[in-house]
Design an enzyme around this catalytic site. Structure first.
Site, mmCIF file in Angstrom:
data_model
loop_
_atom_site.group_PDB
_atom_site.id
_atom_site.type_symbol
_atom_site.label_atom_id
_atom_site.label_comp_id
_atom_site.label_asym_id
_atom_site.label_seq_id
_atom_site.Cartn_x
_atom_site.Cartn_y
_atom_site.Cartn_z
ATOM 1 N N LYS A 96 32.008 59.876 40.159
ATOM 2 C CA LYS A 96 31.154 60.960 39.662
ATOM 3 C C LYS A 96 29.848 60.993 40.457
ATOM 4 O O LYS A 96 29.429 62.033 40.937
ATOM 5 C CB LYS A 96 30.892 60.756 38.166
ATOM 6 C CG LYS A 96 29.987 61.808 37.577
ATOM 7 C CD LYS A 96 29.840 61.661 36.073
ATOM 8 C CE LYS A 96 28.749 62.600 35.594
ATOM 9 N NZ LYS A 96 28.526 62.557 34.152
ATOM 10 N N GLU B 122 30.964 49.361 44.084
ATOM 11 C CA GLU B 122 32.352 48.870 44.138
ATOM 12 C C GLU B 122 33.248 49.890 44.851
ATOM 13 O O GLU B 122 34.031 49.551 45.745
ATOM 14 C CB GLU B 122 32.900 48.633 42.715
ATOM 15 C CG GLU B 122 32.235 47.519 41.935
ATOM 16 C CD GLU B 122 31.039 47.979 41.107
ATOM 17 O OE1 GLU B 122 30.394 48.991 41.485
ATOM 18 O OE2 GLU B 122 30.735 47.317 40.095
ATOM 19 N N GLY C 119 31.829 60.211 32.725
ATOM 20 C CA GLY C 119 32.837 59.490 33.514
ATOM 21 C C GLY C 119 34.070 59.133 32.691
ATOM 22 O O GLY C 119 35.213 59.327 33.122
ATOM 23 N N ARG C 120 33.855 58.634 31.470
ATOM 24 C CA ARG C 120 34.995 58.191 30.652
ATOM 25 C C ARG C 120 35.742 59.349 30.011
ATOM 26 O O ARG C 120 36.725 59.148 29.304
ATOM 27 C CB ARG C 120 34.529 57.175 29.611
ATOM 28 C CG ARG C 120 33.362 57.607 28.752
ATOM 29 C CD ARG C 120 32.751 56.434 27.997
ATOM 30 N NE ARG C 120 31.538 56.773 27.259
ATOM 31 C CZ ARG C 120 30.316 56.767 27.774
ATOM 32 N NH1 ARG C 120 30.140 56.472 29.051
ATOM 33 N NH2 ARG C 120 29.264 57.062 27.033
ATOM 34 N N GLU D 121 32.060 51.895 25.566
ATOM 35 C CA GLU D 121 30.945 52.416 26.363
ATOM 36 C C GLU D 121 30.265 53.563 25.607
ATOM 37 O O GLU D 121 29.065 53.784 25.746
ATOM 38 C CB GLU D 121 31.426 52.882 27.745
ATOM 39 C CG GLU D 121 30.316 52.898 28.787
ATOM 40 C CD GLU D 121 30.797 53.167 30.211
ATOM 41 O OE1 GLU D 121 31.160 54.318 30.504
ATOM 42 O OE2 GLU D 121 30.802 52.239 31.035
ATOM 43 N N HIS E 77 54.581 38.281 20.081
ATOM 44 C CA HIS E 77 54.903 36.935 20.567
ATOM 45 C C HIS E 77 53.692 36.271 21.205
ATOM 46 O O HIS E 77 53.835 35.316 21.965
ATOM 47 C CB HIS E 77 56.073 37.023 21.559
ATOM 48 C CG HIS E 77 57.306 37.566 20.912
ATOM 49 N ND1 HIS E 77 58.204 36.766 20.250
ATOM 50 C CD2 HIS E 77 57.743 38.837 20.762
ATOM 51 C CE1 HIS E 77 59.172 37.526 19.751
ATOM 52 N NE2 HIS E 77 58.913 38.796 20.038
ATOM 53 N N LYS F 298 23.751 45.740 36.896
ATOM 54 C CA LYS F 298 23.787 46.372 38.232
ATOM 55 C C LYS F 298 22.506 46.046 38.990
ATOM 56 O O LYS F 298 22.535 45.700 40.164
ATOM 57 C CB LYS F 298 23.906 47.898 38.117
ATOM 58 C CG LYS F 298 25.258 48.403 37.690
ATOM 59 C CD LYS F 298 25.261 49.932 37.777
ATOM 60 C CE LYS F 298 26.437 50.553 37.052
ATOM 61 N NZ LYS F 298 26.388 52.007 36.970
#
Ligand code: F6P
Length: 548
Positions: free
Chosen positions: A206, A212, A267-268, A353, A384, A512
Site C-alpha cells: 500500500k 521487508e 491494508g488488512r 490489528e 490431535h 519499526k
C-alpha cells in the site's frame, strides 16, 4: 461515542451474567427443543448456528440493546457512506466500495469513487486475461508459468489465504508463490524454484515503503536482470500494486505496470482491491469478481438486516459477551476445511490489528477488554494437538467452527467423517461429560474400585464451552467473499461497541522505529553499548557467534 461499560445494557448484562453462571447449556437444550431454530440464522448461503453459546432469549435481547446503546446503525451508515471514520488517520473506510456490485455511487468528499474502482477492475481483467491466455509473455517470449507475490501483512495474508482457499479454481499450468518475510531464506528458496523467463513478480505494498517488501523486491529484481541480462526485462516481469505511484516509479517499475488503490482501503481490508491480483491471475477475473459479489451480498445483509437477524452483529455481540463478561482471552477459529488453512492467520491480522487497542476515540483508556487473541488451525488436525486444553483446560476458549456441507473432492464417505468430527467437537464442548456419565462408562468398561476412583476425575468434561458453527454448501468464490466480509463486519461492530478505532495500527510503529537503529549496530563491527543491557547483550552475542 462513549464508555460502553456505562451503557444501561452493559450494566444489565453484568447482572444477567451472574444468573447465567449457574446455567449449563446442556439443560437449555433439554428444556427447549427449538433452541437451534431460535438461535440460528441464514444469510448469503451461510448458516450460523449460535445455539451452543451461554445465552438465553434475555441475553440476546440485552446484547441487542447494547448495540442500540452504542448507536450501531448510525455507525454502520457512517462507514458505508464514506465518512472519515478512521479519525486518527483522517481517512474514510471504504473497502466495501471495492465490492460494490450495484450501480450506486459511493462518495468520498463528494467524489464518486466507483469509476476509478471499476477502471482498475477492468485493467485487472485485461492484464490477467493476457497472462492467462499467454498473450502477455516474458522478456524472452515465453509464457508466464509462475506468479510471485511479494508483500507483507495485508499485502500478503489476504492473497495467500484466498489463493489457497480457491485452489480448485486455479488455471492449470500456473503456480503461485508468496514471499513476505525479510528472512532472506524465503525469497532465495522461492527464486530457486522458478525460471526467470517465465516468472511474473507482483510487488504489493500500500505504502511502497515497507522495508521487508522492498528488500525482497530488490533481490528479485537484481536476480531477474542478472539472469536475463537486460534492465528492460523488468517491464515484462514486474508489476506493482500500491497507492504510491512515486515510490513505485522510484523503485523502477513503470506506472503503466502499476495497479492503483486508495488510502481509504486499509491494508488488512485490501484483498478486494488490486492486491487480489495474484488471486485473479490464478483463478481468473470471473471468479475474483464472484468473490466480490459474495462480499457485496454480505454488505447488503449487514446494512439492511435488523440487528437481531444480522449475522455480523450477532457474532460480534457474542464475542463481546465472552470477552468482556466471561473473561475469555482468546477466540479460536477452527476451519474444518483444509482450503481455509490460512484463514485463522488472515483473521489474526484482521481482528488483532483492528481491535488490539486500549484507548477510545477520545484518547482515554478503555474500561473493558477489547480484541481477543485470535488463533486456530484446521480440524481435524487441531483435535490431535490442542483440543485437550479447549475441552478440559482451565481457560474458556470460545470457538468458531467452519465447514462445507459438500466437499470439492467427494471421496467415499471421507467428507462425512470430517463433518462428523466437526459437529462432534462442538457437541462435546457444549455437553461435556458429567461425573455420573463418566462413572457409568468406566463401569461398563469393567473398571471398578480404586482404579475407578483414580480415573474418574480425569474422565470428566466440564462442558458448557461456547462455539458458533458456520455451515455453507461449498467453499466457492461467492461463499468465500461472504465469509471474509462477515468477519470484517464482526470486527467493525466490536470496534464500535468498544469505541475504538478499528482502522489504524499505530502499535506496529515502535518496533519499526527501533529496528532501524538496531540494524545499523549489527552491520558494523564495533561492540554495542548504546541500548539496554539485554539488547546490547543479544547484539554482541550475535557478532561473537558469527565470528566463531
Ligand atoms: O506494519 C503493519 C502494516 O502497516 C499493515 O497494516 C499492512 O498490511 C502491512 O504493514 C503492509 O503494509 P504495506 O502494504 O504498505 O507494505
Amino acid at each position: 461515542m462513549s464508555d460502553c461499560t456505562q451503557f444501561p445494557a452493559w450494566k444489565k448484562l453484568k447482572e444477567h451474567k451472574k444468573d447465567m453462571a449457574r446455567i449449563q447449556m446442556r439443560f437449555l437444550f433439554a428444556e427447549d427443543p427449538k433452541r437451534f431454530k431460535r438461535f440460528s440464522l441464514e444469510a448469503v448461503g451461510i448458516l450460523l448456528d449460535f445455539s451452543k453459546n451461554r445465552i438465553t432469549g434475555t441475553t440476546l435481547k440485552l446484547l441487542i440493546h447494547l448495540a442500540r446503546d452504542s448507536d450501531l446503525p448510525t455507525a454502520i451508515e457512517a462507514m458505508f457512506s464514506g465518512e472519515r471514520i478512521n479519525r486518527t488517520e483522517g481517512r474514510a473506510v471504504l473497502h466495501t466500495a471495492l465490492r460494490n456490485r450495484s450501480a450506486k455511487p459511493v462518495y468520498v468528499d463528494s467524489v464518486d469513487v466507483m469509476p476509478q474502482v471499476n477502471e482498475v477492475l477492468d485493467r485487472m481483467r485485461v492484464f490477467t486475461e493476457a497472462v492467462r491466455s499467454g498473450k502477455w509473455r516474458g522478456y524472452s517470449g515465453k509464457r508466464i508459468t509462475d506468479i510471485v507475490n511479494i508483500g507483507i501483512g495485508g499485502s500478503d495474508l489476504g492473497p495467500v489465504m484466498v489463493t489457497q482457499a480457491l485452489t480448485p479454481y486455479w488455471q492449470a499450468g500456473l503456480h503461485a508463490h508468496f514471499v513476505s518475510n525479510v528472512d532472506p531464506s524465503q525469497i532465495m528458496e522461492t527464486l530457486a524454484k522458478v525460471n526467470p523467463e517465465t516468472t511474473l513478480f507482483i510487488v504489493a505494498s500500500k505504502t511502497f515503503t515497507t522495508p521487508e517488501t522492498l528488500l525482497n523486491a530488490q533481490v528479485a529484481r537484481r536476480w531477474l536482470v542478472d539472469k536475463l541480462g537486460d534492465e528492460a526485462a523488468v517491464a515484462r516481469h514486474f508489476v506493482a500494486i500500491s497507492t504510491n505511484t512515486r515510490k513505485v516509479q522510484e523503485f523502477g517499475i513503470d506506472a503503466v505496470n502499476m495497479f492503483e488503490f486508495w488510502d481509504w482501503v486499509g491494508g488488512r481490508y485490501s484483498i478486494w482491491s488490486a492486491v487480489g491480483l495474484s488471486v485473479a491471475l490464478m483463478v481468473g477475473m470471473d471468479h475474483f469478481e464472484t468473490m466480490l459479489t459474495g462480499g457485496f451480498a454480505m454488505d447488503e445483509h449487514f446494512r439492511s438486516a435488523p440487528l437481531e437477524k444480522n449475522m455480523p452483529v450477532i457474532m460480534a455481540l457474542l464475542g463481546v459477551w465472552h470477552n468482556d463478561f466471561w473473561n475469555a482471552d482468546s477466540h479460536a477459529i477452527f476451519p474444518y476445511d483444509q482450503y481455509l488453512a490460512r484463514f485463522p492467520a488472515y483473521l489474526q491480522q484482521l481482528d488483532m490489528e483492528s481491535n488490539g487497542k486500549s484507548v477510545t476515540f477520545s484518547g482515554k483508556a478503555v474500561h473493558c477488554q477489547t480484541g481477543p487473541i485470535i488463533w486456530g488451525e484446521p480440524g481435524c488436525n487441531g483435535q490431535h494437538a490442542f483440543f485437550q486444553l479447549v475441552h478440559q483446560g482451565t481457560r474458556l476458549v470460545p470457538a468458531d467452527f467452519l465447514v462445507a456441507a459438500e466437499s470439492q473432492h467427494p471421496v467415499e464417505h471421507q467428507h462425512e467423517v470430517l463433518l462428523a468430527n466437526c459437529f462432534a467437537q462442538s457437541k462435546a464442548l457444549m455437553r461435556g461429560k458429567t461425573r455420573d456419565e463418566a462413572r457409568v462408562e468406566l463401569i461398563r468398561a469393567g473398571i471398578t474400585g480404586a482404579r475407578l476412583d483414580t480415573l474418574l476425575p480425569h474422565k470428566v468434561f466440564p462442558g458448557n464451552r461456547p462455539s458458533n458453527t458456520l455451515l455453507y454448501r461449498k467453499l466457492d468464490p461467492y461463499t468465500l467473499g461472504a465469509l471474509i466480509a462477515l468477519y470484517e463486519h464482526k470486527v467493525f461492530v466490536q470496534g464500535v461497541l468498544w469505541d475504538i478505532n478499528s482502522f489504524d495500527q499505530w502499535g506496529v510503529e515502535l518496533g519499526k522505529q527501533l529496528a532501524g537503529a538496531i540494524e545499523s549496530g549489527l552491520i558494523d563491527e564495533d561492540k554495542v553499548t548504546e541500548h539496554d543491557s539485554s539488547t546490547n547483550g543479544l547484539m554482541n552475542a550475535c557478532k561473537r557467534l558469527r565470528q566463531s
